[in-house]
Design a protein around this motif. Structure first.
Motif, short mmCIF file in Angstrom:
data_model
loop_
_atom_site.label_atom_id
_atom_site.label_comp_id
_atom_site.label_asym_id
_atom_site.label_seq_id
_atom_site.Cartn_x
_atom_site.Cartn_y
_atom_site.Cartn_z
N ALA A 28 0.84 -1.21 0.00
CA ALA A 28 0.00 0.00 0.00
C ALA A 28 0.87 1.26 0.00
CB ALA A 28 -0.94 0.00 1.21
N HIS A 29 1.89 1.28 0.84
CA HIS A 29 2.79 2.44 0.88
C HIS A 29 3.55 2.59 -0.44
CE1 HIS A 29 2.39 3.83 5.04
NE2 HIS A 29 2.20 2.57 5.35
N ASP A 59 -8.38 -1.41 1.88
CA ASP A 59 -8.50 -1.03 3.29
C ASP A 59 -7.18 -0.45 3.82
OD1 ASP A 59 -11.12 -1.90 3.30
OD2 ASP A 59 -10.66 -3.82 4.27
N ALA A 60 -6.06 -1.07 3.44
CA ALA A 60 -4.75 -0.58 3.87
C ALA A 60 -4.46 0.80 3.30
CB ALA A 60 -3.65 -1.56 3.47
N ARG A 63 -6.53 3.31 5.26
CA ARG A 63 -5.96 3.58 6.59
C ARG A 63 -4.79 4.56 6.50
NH1 ARG A 63 -7.20 -1.85 7.34
NH2 ARG A 63 -5.08 -2.53 6.83
N VAL A 64 -4.00 4.46 5.45
CA VAL A 64 -2.84 5.34 5.30
C VAL A 64 -3.26 6.74 4.87
CG1 VAL A 64 -0.71 5.76 3.99
CG2 VAL A 64 -1.25 3.44 4.78
N GLU A 65 -4.13 6.84 3.86
CA GLU A 65 -4.47 8.13 3.26
C GLU A 65 -5.79 8.72 3.74
OE1 GLU A 65 -2.91 10.27 0.91
OE2 GLU A 65 -1.19 9.07 1.51
N PRO A 70 -11.36 3.00 -5.02
CA PRO A 70 -12.31 2.09 -5.65
C PRO A 70 -11.69 0.71 -5.86
CG PRO A 70 -12.20 4.18 -6.84
CD PRO A 70 -11.11 4.19 -5.84
N VAL A 71 -12.48 -0.31 -5.58
CA VAL A 71 -11.99 -1.68 -5.72
C VAL A 71 -13.06 -2.53 -6.41
CG1 VAL A 71 -12.76 -2.37 -3.41
CG2 VAL A 71 -10.92 -3.62 -4.49
N GLY A 72 -12.62 -3.42 -7.26
CA GLY A 72 -13.53 -4.32 -7.97
C GLY A 72 -12.83 -5.64 -8.23
N SER A 73 -13.43 -6.43 -9.10
CA SER A 73 -12.81 -7.71 -9.46
C SER A 73 -12.90 -7.90 -10.97
CB SER A 73 -13.48 -8.86 -8.72
OG SER A 73 -14.84 -8.96 -9.09
#
Length: 192
Positions: A28-29, A59-60, A63-65, A70-73
């Motif tokens: 994520a970072h 989610d990560a 938490r950082v930003e 947006p997330v999908g599959s």
């Protein structure tokens, strides 16, 4: 005293649940640093476990930003070049986040990078959805043995393996609580 039994499955453990969480936080970072923030990012997980990892990665990032990404599959089943030899693959729905993928930085997320053929199929499937600004690849495990010129941009763990070994990723969302981790097993250790 008899030896302790391995109740977590065959093979040897290479990543625990905590290791997976740490790897996703690090990725994520790295994504945020490379992209200079969360703007224009879209995560697309490759089912099955890649979709769960994409949600965890989102989610990560949040938490950082403090910003929802947006997330999908992205189901690649019908784009695979081995469909004739493995016709029983289940098709899962592709879920495109609101706003689509046009002019976005799409991060494809998968559990294991091996031959590169799943990623090739994902690129073909993605081209049917739109035209991203850029496409990146994040994987939990890179085990080598590429058959195509594919390289992950973000890797949780490089895990050199032989082609006879099997890398087994287990996630609580798919495999049940208490089973999470990554194991590597030789052919004699893998149940049929």
């Amino acid at each position: 005293m008899p030896p302790a039994q391995n109740t977590a499955g065959p093979g040897r453990e290479v990543l625990t649940s905590d290791d997976i969480d740490r790897a996703l936080r690090r990725i994520a970072h790295e994504i945020l640093e490379a992209n200079k923030g969360p703007e224009h990012l879209v995560l697309l997980g490759i089912p099955t476990r890649g979709a769960h990892l994409a949600r965890r990665l989102a989610d990560a990032l949040e938490r950082v930003e403090g910003t929802e990404v947006p997330v999908g599959s992205l189901d690649v089943t019908m784009y695979r070049d081995d469909l004739r030899s493995q016709p029983t693959r289940a098709v899962e729905p592709t879920v495109v986040p609101p706003g689509g993928v046009d002019d976005k930085v799409v991060v494809l997320v998968d559990d294991v990078l091996y031959s590169g053929r799943t990623v090739r199929a994902a690129l073909d499937a993605l081209s049917d959805l739109g035209r991203p600004r850029a496409v990146r690849l994040a994987v939990l495990v890179d085990r080598g043995h590429r058959e195509l010129p594919v390289r992950a941009d973000y890797v949780g763990k490089n895990l050199p393996t032989s082609t006879a070994e099997r890398v087994m990723v287990r996630l609580a969302e798919h495999d049940g609580e208490g089973t999470e981790g990554v194991r590597i097993a030789g052919p004699a250790e893998v149940a049929p």
